[in-house]
Design a protein around this motif. Structure first.
Motif, short mmCIF file in Angstrom:
data_model
loop_
_atom_site.label_atom_id
_atom_site.label_comp_id
_atom_site.label_asym_id
_atom_site.label_seq_id
_atom_site.Cartn_x
_atom_site.Cartn_y
_atom_site.Cartn_z
N ILE A 66 0.82 -1.21 0.00
CA ILE A 66 0.00 0.00 0.00
C ILE A 66 0.85 1.26 0.00
N ARG A 67 2.19 1.08 -0.22
CA ARG A 67 3.09 2.22 -0.30
C ARG A 67 2.98 3.11 0.94
N GLY B 42 5.91 6.78 -10.18
CA GLY B 42 4.67 7.47 -9.88
C GLY B 42 4.25 7.23 -8.44
N LYS B 43 3.30 8.02 -7.97
CA LYS B 43 2.85 7.91 -6.58
C LYS B 43 1.62 7.04 -6.42
N SER B 44 1.12 6.48 -7.54
CA SER B 44 -0.07 5.66 -7.42
C SER B 44 0.35 4.23 -7.05
N ILE B 45 -0.66 3.35 -6.88
CA ILE B 45 -0.32 1.97 -6.54
C ILE B 45 -0.22 1.11 -7.80
N ASP C 166 5.07 0.69 -10.64
CA ASP C 166 5.68 1.68 -9.75
C ASP C 166 6.01 1.05 -8.40
#
Lengths: 347, 125
Positions: free
Chosen positions: B18-19, B45-48, B52
């Protein structure tokens, strides 16, 4: 309001067969449970305390493509943001705990109010039926009854399941709940003793959670203390010391809602995406200018607890921004406890 | 494990990430003033997005190469029970196999990736 009773096997078969809904159920994976869409290969498992991740992402996904655009200057619609076309099919969350259902009502004021309606959150919430599962055995980290909820509380639920061992007694609360329950075969009218058994399970659960000394949160005293007195109190260095500024509390919390918007471009196409963000992350408040008003950890930790226990209370006048699920208490790597911090703030 | 199967296996392992960055924050060696995930140049990127997420885990493991002492805090702290040490231990193994290096055993040794010896393995050059 009426009751239906199901043998557990009939109930689970019914969840597989029901038409017209994407059904989310708790599933055991690794060492924990999470909500997943039901499938022929997926077995619901209702013997769990609570899922690791809250079902927040069913209404509010962690990453959501909001807009798309092209960055080719030759195109007539270059740089024009277009809303990504989406569908919001009917869905149901079966086995959601009362704390998590209550949490959606707590969050609703943010995404659905007279000034602003988030198109994706509101449509997904409206398309969802919540069939709750009452908690026969609350855990040591549960404190829902202290924050306006309870192990069999019905806030935010369309129906609630009582686990009677080999059967589920379902109390239908809303028409939406009735529609869903009606789609499951095998439902019978319960006998009086079934309902009495359910009532006594509920009483036992409420007694158990209220006898947990750890949940004695001084919410009334905190509500009466002036905001600046709590903000400026010399408690925050000590309170914030253990925090490692990860996002576990935020991402597992059913009432946290903060997000970050990012544009991601690949060659000539771009997406504007909304992602969950955490006020615990150091660059959460980093401005374009380079200034960061919450560069120091104690400011960020203070922000979290002030927001949850003071700002939300004063802004919306309906209790704290917390439903007592206890995930943050259980899974914080450094054992920070919102119940303890509440009392330190209230002193 | 055959190379073709490795990527799929790793993607399955990190599927639930879940970063939250607990693994990074608790790691004693993740002390970069600005972590690569927070840099303005978007390394990832900052998405899941799964690619990334894969980039995050692999790049973090590489950044810890030669310095990781396998304290295990990263794996212990992960809320989604991801076996984070699979990545770091692989790099530890490479450091040992290629350079006979084990981090943290002596205060006098120069860190692996800051020192060059003439007889260092260089078949890749």
């Amino acid at each position: 309001m009426y009751y239906k009773i199901f043998d557990k096997e009939d109930w689970i078969n019914g969840l597989h067969k029901i038409e017209g809904y994407k059904v989310f159920v708790p599933v055991k994976e690794n060492y924990y449970h999470i909500f997943l869409p039901i499938d022929k290969d997926i077995t619901p498992d209702f013997s769990f305390h609570n899922t690791k991740l809250s079902p927040k992402s069913i209404i509010y996904p962690q990453s959501e493509r909001m807009f798309e655009f092209v960055v080719d200057p030759e195109q007539p619609d270059a740089y024009v943001l277009k809303e990504v076309p989406k569908e919001f099919p009917s869905q149901a969350v079966v086995g959601i705990r009362p704390c998590d259902a209550h949490a959606f009502q707590i969050v609703k004021v943010n995404f659905d109010n007279p000034e602003y309606k988030d198109p994706w959150w509101t449509k997904r919430y409206e398309a969802t039926t919540f069939i709750g599962l009452g908690c026969n055995r609350p855990r040591s980290t549960c404190f829902c009854s202290k924050v306006g909820g309870g192990p069999f509380n019905e806030k935010g639920l369309d129906a609630i399941m009582y686990d009677l061992g080999d059967r589920f007694l379902i109390k239908v609360i809303t028409d939406k709940g009735g529609d869903f329950i009606g789609g499951i075969k095998g439902g019978k009218d319960p006998q009086d003793r079934d309902i009495k058994e359910a009532e006594s399970i509920k009483e036992e659960a409420e007694k158990e959670i209220n006898s947990n000394i750890n949940i004695n949160m001084n919410l009334q005293e905190l509500a009466e203390k002036p905001i600046l007195a709590v903000f400026d109190a010399p408690i925050w260095d000590k309170v914030s010391f253990p925090c490692i500024n990860c996002g576990i509390c935020t991402y597992l919390c059913p009432t946290c809602w903060c997000f970050d918007i990012q544009d991601e471009v690949y060659k000539k196409n771009g997406d504007r995406i909304r992602n969950w963000d955490s006020c615990m992350f150091p660059i959460f408040t980093l401005h374009g200018s380079g200034h960061n008003p919450r560069a120091e950890k104690f400011r960020r930790v203070r922000q979290r607890f002030m927001h949850k226990l003071k700002y939300y209370v004063e802004k919306y006048g309906d209790g704290v921004q917390c439903s007592g699920c206890g995930r943050c208490v259980r899974y914080c790597p450094t054992n920070m406890d919102i119940r303890e911090i509440c009392n330190i703030m209230a002193k | 494990m055959p190379i073709e199967k490795r990527r799929l296996h790793i993607q399955e392992l990190i599927q639930r990430c879940i970063r939250c960055y607990a693994c990074r924050n608790v790691c004693p060696l993740c002390y970069c003033p600005t972590c690569f995930v927070d840099e303005r140049i978007p390394w990832l990127g900052k998405s899941i997005d799964p690619t990334d997420t894969l980039t995050f885990h692999i790049l973090r493991a590489f950044h810890c190469a030669g310095r990781c002492t396998d304290c295990g805090a990263c794996e212990r702290v992960c809320p989604m029970a991801i076996p984070v040490r699979i990545f770091t231990k692989k790099l530890n193994k490479e450091a040992f196999d290629i350079f006979s290096w084990e981090a943290g055993l002596s205060l006098d040794q120069k860190p692996l990736l800051t020192a060059y010896k003439k007889d260092d393995y260089d078949d890749f050059l």
